[in-house]
Design a protein around this motif. Structure first.
Motif, PDB file in Angstrom:
ATOM      1  N   VAL A 123       0.389  -1.194   0.636  1.00 48.47           N
ATOM      2  CA  VAL A 123      -0.263  -0.015  -0.172  1.00 48.47           C
ATOM      3  C   VAL A 123       0.882   1.340  -0.022  1.00 48.47           C
ATOM      4  O   VAL A 123       0.033   2.333  -0.337  1.00 48.47           O
ATOM      5  N   ARG A 124       2.170   1.166   0.272  1.00 50.34           N
ATOM      6  CA  ARG A 124       2.770   2.457   0.701  1.00 50.34           C
ATOM      7  C   ARG A 124       4.139   1.669   0.341  1.00 50.34           C
ATOM      8  O   ARG A 124       4.945   1.800   0.952  1.00 50.34           O
ATOM      9  N   PRO A 125       4.590   1.766  -1.197  1.00 56.70           N
ATOM     10  CA  PRO A 125       5.533   1.400  -1.320  1.00 56.70           C
ATOM     11  C   PRO A 125       7.326   2.170  -1.209  1.00 56.70           C
ATOM     12  O   PRO A 125       8.158   1.523  -0.844  1.00 56.70           O
ATOM     13  N   ALA A 126       7.112   3.778  -0.402  1.00 53.55           N
ATOM     14  CA  ALA A 126       7.923   4.268  -0.176  1.00 53.55           C
ATOM     15  C   ALA A 126       8.455   3.338   0.481  1.00 53.55           C
ATOM     16  O   ALA A 126       9.946   4.210   0.903  1.00 53.55           O
ATOM     17  N   ALA A 127       7.357   3.212   1.680  1.00 49.78           N
ATOM     18  CA  ALA A 127       7.950   2.259   3.432  1.00 49.78           C
ATOM     19  C   ALA A 127       9.093   1.187   2.911  1.00 49.78           C
ATOM     20  O   ALA A 127       9.601   0.797   3.883  1.00 49.78           O
ATOM     21  N   ALA A 128       8.169   0.807   2.315  1.00 50.31           N
ATOM     22  CA  ALA A 128       9.069  -1.065   2.531  1.00 50.31           C
ATOM     23  C   ALA A 128      10.972  -0.986   2.393  1.00 50.31           C
ATOM     24  O   ALA A 128      11.815   0.920   1.363  1.00 50.31           O
ATOM     25  N   GLY A 129      10.835  -1.320   3.496  1.00 46.34           N
ATOM     26  CA  GLY A 129      12.375  -1.641   3.754  1.00 46.34           C
ATOM     27  C   GLY A 129      12.893  -0.386   4.455  1.00 46.34           C
ATOM     28  O   GLY A 129      14.038  -0.603   4.858  1.00 46.34           O
ATOM     29  N   LYS A 130      11.983   0.084   4.868  1.00 51.57           N
ATOM     30  CA  LYS A 130      12.874   1.674   5.745  1.00 51.57           C
ATOM     31  C   LYS A 130      12.036   1.739   6.859  1.00 51.57           C
ATOM     32  O   LYS A 130      12.410   2.780   7.563  1.00 51.57           O
ATOM     33  N   PHE A 131      11.590   0.402   7.915  1.00 46.86           N
ATOM     34  CA  PHE A 131      10.946  -0.048   9.299  1.00 46.86           C
ATOM     35  C   PHE A 131      11.983  -0.894   9.663  1.00 46.86           C
ATOM     36  O   PHE A 131      11.960  -2.100   8.431  1.00 46.86           O
ATOM     37  N   ARG A 132      11.986  -1.426  10.657  1.00 40.64           N
ATOM     38  CA  ARG A 132      11.761  -2.125  11.635  1.00 40.64           C
ATOM     39  C   ARG A 132      10.939  -2.744  12.651  1.00 40.64           C
ATOM     40  O   ARG A 132      11.008  -2.023  13.284  1.00 40.64           O
ATOM     41  N   PHE A 133      10.950  -3.745  12.873  1.00 38.98           N
ATOM     42  CA  PHE A 133       9.769  -4.744  13.976  1.00 38.98           C
ATOM     43  C   PHE A 133      10.067  -4.375  15.444  1.00 38.98           C
ATOM     44  O   PHE A 133      11.149  -5.386  14.873  1.00 38.98           O
ATOM     45  N   MET A 134      10.024  -5.016  16.469  1.00 45.77           N
ATOM     46  CA  MET A 134      10.508  -5.173  17.751  1.00 45.77           C
ATOM     47  C   MET A 134       9.815  -5.960  18.592  1.00 45.77           C
ATOM     48  O   MET A 134      10.323  -6.893  18.924  1.00 45.77           O
ATOM     49  N   ALA A 135       8.180  -6.485  17.708  1.00 44.72           N
ATOM     50  CA  ALA A 135       7.619  -6.890  18.494  1.00 44.72           C
ATOM     51  C   ALA A 135       6.543  -6.758  18.019  1.00 44.72           C
ATOM     52  O   ALA A 135       5.730  -5.956  17.576  1.00 44.72           O
ATOM     53  N   LEU A 136       6.029  -8.395  18.491  1.00 44.15           N
ATOM     54  CA  LEU A 136       4.296  -8.272  17.845  1.00 44.15           C
ATOM     55  C   LEU A 136       3.738  -8.258  19.334  1.00 44.15           C
ATOM     56  O   LEU A 136       3.966  -9.290  19.982  1.00 44.15           O
ATOM     57  N   TYR A 137       2.031  -8.165  19.677  1.00 43.42           N
ATOM     58  CA  TYR A 137       1.337  -9.017  20.888  1.00 43.42           C
ATOM     59  C   TYR A 137       0.017  -8.856  19.907  1.00 43.42           C
ATOM     60  O   TYR A 137      -0.531  -7.979  20.192  1.00 43.42           O
ATOM     61  N   GLY A 138      -0.561 -10.534  20.817  1.00 44.28           N
ATOM     62  CA  GLY A 138      -2.422  -9.920  20.390  1.00 44.28           C
ATOM     63  C   GLY A 138      -2.201 -10.585  21.829  1.00 44.28           C
ATOM     64  O   GLY A 138      -2.253 -11.843  21.960  1.00 44.28           O
ATOM     65  N   TRP A 139      -3.453  -9.568  22.493  1.00 37.38           N
ATOM     66  CA  TRP A 139      -4.262 -10.238  22.944  1.00 37.38           C
ATOM     67  C   TRP A 139      -5.303 -11.365  23.259  1.00 37.38           C
ATOM     68  O   TRP A 139      -4.828 -12.248  24.002  1.00 37.38           O
ATOM     69  N   ARG A 140      -5.436 -11.171  22.162  1.00 36.35           N
ATOM     70  CA  ARG A 140      -6.931 -12.854  22.171  1.00 36.35           C
ATOM     71  C   ARG A 140      -5.856 -14.398  22.067  1.00 36.35           C
ATOM     72  O   ARG A 140      -6.114 -15.210  22.572  1.00 36.35           O
ATOM     73  N   LYS A 141      -4.485 -14.062  21.462  1.00 45.38           N
ATOM     74  CA  LYS A 141      -3.406 -14.924  21.860  1.00 45.38           C
ATOM     75  C   LYS A 141      -3.115 -15.146  23.423  1.00 45.38           C
ATOM     76  O   LYS A 141      -2.622 -16.957  23.872  1.00 45.38           O
ATOM     77  N   HIS A 142      -3.191 -14.988  24.280  1.00 42.21           N
ATOM     78  CA  HIS A 142      -2.902 -14.972  25.897  1.00 42.21           C
ATOM     79  C   HIS A 142      -3.720 -15.959  26.134  1.00 42.21           C
ATOM     80  O   HIS A 142      -5.514 -15.467  26.873  1.00 42.21           O
ATOM     81  N   PRO A 143      -3.371 -17.621  26.405  1.00 45.16           N
ATOM     82  CA  PRO A 143      -5.361 -18.129  27.455  1.00 45.16           C
ATOM     83  C   PRO A 143      -5.121 -17.815  28.130  1.00 45.16           C
ATOM     84  O   PRO A 143      -6.475 -18.072  28.269  1.00 45.16           O
ATOM     85  N   LEU A 144      -5.035 -17.292  29.284  1.00 47.04           N
ATOM     86  CA  LEU A 144      -5.204 -16.480  30.171  1.00 47.04           C
ATOM     87  C   LEU A 144      -6.251 -15.564  30.413  1.00 47.04           C
ATOM     88  O   LEU A 144      -7.090 -15.234  31.216  1.00 47.04           O
ATOM     89  N   ILE A 145      -5.861 -14.793  29.328  1.00 45.05           N
ATOM     90  CA  ILE A 145      -6.961 -13.302  29.395  1.00 45.05           C
ATOM     91  C   ILE A 145      -7.942 -14.290  28.417  1.00 45.05           C
ATOM     92  O   ILE A 145      -8.875 -13.652  27.717  1.00 45.05           O
ATOM     93  N   GLN A 146      -7.966 -13.768  27.257  1.00 42.64           N
ATOM     94  CA  GLN A 146      -8.044 -14.414  25.680  1.00 42.64           C
ATOM     95  C   GLN A 146      -9.315 -12.931  25.267  1.00 42.64           C
ATOM     96  O   GLN A 146     -10.063 -12.577  24.648  1.00 42.64           O
ATOM     97  N   GLY A 147      -7.775 -12.120  25.131  1.00 41.85           N
ATOM     98  CA  GLY A 147      -9.130 -10.601  24.710  1.00 41.85           C
ATOM     99  C   GLY A 147      -8.415  -9.792  25.498  1.00 41.85           C
ATOM    100  O   GLY A 147      -7.769  -9.447  26.349  1.00 41.85           O
ATOM    101  N   CYS A 148      -8.034  -8.128  24.977  1.00 43.28           N
ATOM    102  CA  CYS A 148      -7.903  -6.867  25.341  1.00 43.28           C
ATOM    103  C   CYS A 148      -8.439  -6.571  26.538  1.00 43.28           C
ATOM    104  O   CYS A 148      -8.710  -5.491  27.154  1.00 43.28           O
ATOM    105  N   ARG A 149      -9.601  -7.094  26.301  1.00 47.29           N
ATOM    106  CA  ARG A 149     -11.477  -6.049  26.684  1.00 47.29           C
ATOM    107  C   ARG A 149     -12.250  -6.373  26.768  1.00 47.29           C
ATOM    108  O   ARG A 149     -12.813  -7.674  25.950  1.00 47.29           O
ATOM    109  N   HIS A 150     -13.178  -6.737  28.075  1.00 43.43           N
ATOM    110  CA  HIS A 150     -15.090  -6.940  27.475  1.00 43.43           C
ATOM    111  C   HIS A 150     -15.122  -5.868  26.515  1.00 43.43           C
ATOM    112  O   HIS A 150     -14.582  -4.838  27.033  1.00 43.43           O
ATOM    113  N   MET A 151     -16.688  -6.693  26.011  1.00 51.40           N
ATOM    114  CA  MET A 151     -16.751  -5.867  24.898  1.00 51.40           C
ATOM    115  C   MET A 151     -18.466  -6.310  25.056  1.00 51.40           C
ATOM    116  O   MET A 151     -18.939  -6.997  24.780  1.00 51.40           O
TER     117      MET A 151
END
Lengths: 149, 493
Positions: free
Chosen positions: B413-441
């Motif tokens: 979607v934004r070719p100019a950004a390709a290769g110009k950034f670096r990831f440090m971490a990824l976190y998804g709350w749904r995957k936390h087995p004792l919580i299963q989400g970031c919040r109630h709704m």
């Protein structure tokens, strides 16, 4: 700002000490044989120690916002030392809502009772986020405790 | 060693145990006795335990994971130490402020200024200042000036009838306990507004009334101690509008990371906090309560506090079982996953394509926030936020594959950004087995159905956790709920 923060920290430490040390001995302090201090007015009823003790437990709902010793100053809500029969919104070091600043009443039993049931009923637009005490005896207990401050 | 010898040894050991009960291994046999067992060592459970301990009650906190704090979680091992969970402390967050003060935690003004945001809608890029008059903008009059990332919340905010923080629990407003889609449609939102809002909001499965409570609380915080009202529109969390001229910043963070707060609370509780204890059963059929953990340990108590999300409580065996609307709530209360990727911008790609640094798209890459550099930083940080279906698209993959997917999507979607950034971490709350989400709704209809009934104590079991809030939002709502449960127990104990 730093100065203000320091003051708050100090106040909180005092409160902290009161909480950790004072509450552990609370039942003894408020035992039935621990007579209430002599009143200087014959018309003022001595506080019921059981009610006061119960009010002190309910005061957990209040303590994050309201300090109880005058030297502690105000937290994010006004200091409640001497709150009973004090005029609303008169402390200098407190951020009152505009809604409360416009009021001209005294914190007597009647107003405290309405307030503690639901603050917004007494003062719509208040900045006190309090879920309220639906049970009358719980409100009476907190008011009894507030009278001792 | 011969088998016979082993057997003999085992026999003599058990004989010894029988004659000297004190030498018997405690695990799996004797139950530890205490006044209150708190299940869950997040902010709500820890606050509840601290308050009860202050009144001299014996408390044990059972935390299932190896870390306290739950959804307050600073990624200490990651460069720039991102916050995976809660981090914002508003000016009216009385309990959080008081705890920080008492536990000697320093508060710092939030230093997270999001750089301007361009939008990519239907494959066409539009700078923020051109959005209102852009041919890509298919919004109706009265909506056109709203940035696409804020369309849903802004339109909903205009319809918000709530004044006080507890109004949402009043039947008077239950007509708003319908899906955002229904409410927005009924009030004339354009199809394009619904389409754009639908990219990041769960329009069909979220109660409008629940969102309005949060918005009311956010506005309350923005106005706290101020005499004017503020525009606080923001897609996620509190608005980031710290103003230089104010004595107390609108939003503060805990110096060193949010995790320092639950850690300090746990330290104050000492050995009353037990890690790695996953509760499997709460048995209240006898004269007191017994909590049994998966590792065989047992705890007897006068009262039990469930300070875990309902997404976890619904997997714990509770006897007597829940009934009526409370049972419905425990089983059916909705939870939401939010997934975030954190990284650093290696080269300012916006200088190449002339668009603004941050961006919003109507594809898998929803929102990329690029932050102003903080003092001493040589590169910009960024946060990507995924909600709804796009978070599901990310969460299904292992982290390396998920990041590769995100990287290729950004490059597409934004070719100019390709290769110009670096990831440090990824976190998804749904995957936390004792919580299963970031919040109630709350789902549509659930507030009217059980929001009031769900927190009523069940025999010796009391309820805490952000999902049991009454007036608050965010971290403060967790603390609020723990305080309420503590007072409930103090009234009975």
């Amino acid at each position: 700002m730093k100065k203000a923060m320091k003051k708050t920290t100090f106040g909180a430490c005092v409160l902290c000490a009161v909480l950790f040390l004072g509450f552990a001995v609370l039942p003894a302090t408020f035992a039935a044989d621990d007579a209430a201090p002599a009143s200087d007015s014959a018309t003022v009823e001595p506080p019921d120690p059981r009610l006061v003790a119960r009010g002190k437990r309910l005061y957990v709902f209040c303590q994050a916002c309201h300090a109880t010793e005058e030297v502690q100053g105000s937290k994010i809500g006004p200091n409640l030392a001497g709150i009973f029969e004090r005029r609303a919104a008169i402390l200098e070091d407190t951020l009152y809502s505009d809604a409360l600043k416009q009021q001209d009443f005294v914190w007597d039993e009647e107003n405290l009772d309405i307030w503690l049931l639901r603050p917004a009923t007494l003062v719509p637009g208040t900045s006190m986020a309090f879920a309220g005490l639906p049970r009358e005896e719980n409100r009476a207990a907190i008011i009894a405790y507030l009278k001792t401050l | 060693m011969k088998r016979r010898q082993v057997l003999k040894g085992a026999l003599s050991l058990s004989a010894l145990s029988l004659s000297y009960p004190l030498l018997r291994p405690v695990k799996g046999l004797a139950a530890e006795k205490t006044s209150v067992v708190v299940i869950g060592g997040g902010l709500s459970g820890l606050n509840c335990a601290l308050l009860l301990a202050e009144f001299g009650l014996d408390v044990i906190v059972l935390e299932g994971s190896q870390r306290v704090g739950g959804r307050a979680y600073t990624a200490d091992g990651v460069e720039t130490r991102p916050e995976y969970g809660a981090s914002q402390i508003g000016r009216s967050y009385a309990r959080a402020l008081d705890l920080c003060s008492r536990l000697n935690l320093e508060l710092i003004a939030q230093d997270r200024f999001i750089m301007p945001m361009s939008n990519c809608v239907d494959g066409t890029w539009v700078r923020s200042e051109d959005w209102a008059d852009s041919p890509v903008n298919k919004l109706a009059n009265g909506e056109r000036e709203i940035p696409p990332s804020l369309v849903g919340m802004t339109l909903l905010g205009r319809l918000n009838p709530l004044k006080e923080l507890d109004d949402w629990l009043s039947p008077e407003f239950f007509s708003y306990d319908v899906s955002m889609l229904e409410l927005l449609q009924k009030n004339g939102a354009s199809p394009e507004a619904l389409r754009l809002a639908g990219y990041y909001l769960d329009l069909r499965t979220t109660s409008s009334l629940a969102i309005m409570q949060e918005r009311t609380r956010t506005v309350f915080d923005a106005n706290f101690g101020r005499s004017r009202s503020e525009n606080t529109e923001t897609a996620f969390g509190l608005g980031g509008t710290n103003e230089a001229d104010e004595e107390i910043p609108a939003i503060r963070n805990i110096a060193g990371g949010t995790s320092r707060l639950p850690e300090a609370m746990a330290a104050a509780l000492g050995d009353r906090v037990r890690l790695g204890k996953i509760a499997a059963a709460i048995d209240m059929s006898g004269s007191d309560a017994e909590v049994r953990c998966l590792d065989g340990s047992r705890y007897r108590a006068d009262y039990v506090v469930s300070a875990v999300p309902f997404s976890t409580l619904r997997n714990i065996s509770v006897s007597p079982g829940f009934s009526g609307r409370q049972a419905e709530a425990v089983l059916e209360l909705g939870y939401r996953g939010t997934t975030r990727a954190y990284g650093l911008v290696e080269e300012p790609y916006w200088e190449e394509d002339g668009l603004e640094p941050s961006f919003w798209t109507d594809g898998t890459v929803q929102t990329m926030w690029v932050m102003e550099k903080r003092p001493g930083e040589d590169r910009h940080r960024f946060i990507l936020t995924f909600t709804g279906m796009t978070s599901a698209r990310i969460d299904q993959l292992p982290n390396d594959q998920a990041l590769a997917l995100i990287e290729s999507e950004i490059a597409r979607v934004r070719p100019a950004a390709a290769g110009k950034f670096r990831f440090m971490a990824l976190y998804g709350w749904r995957k936390h087995p004792l919580i299963q989400g970031c919040r109630h709704m709350f789902a549509p209809g659930q507030i009217a159905r059980f929001a009031r009934e769900m927190i009523v104590p069940h025999h010796r079991l009391h309820f805490a956790g952000e999902h049991t809030r009454r007036m608050e939002f965010g971290m403060e709502s967790a603390l609020e709920s723990g305080e309420r449960a503590a007072v409930e127990i103090l009234q009975r104990a």
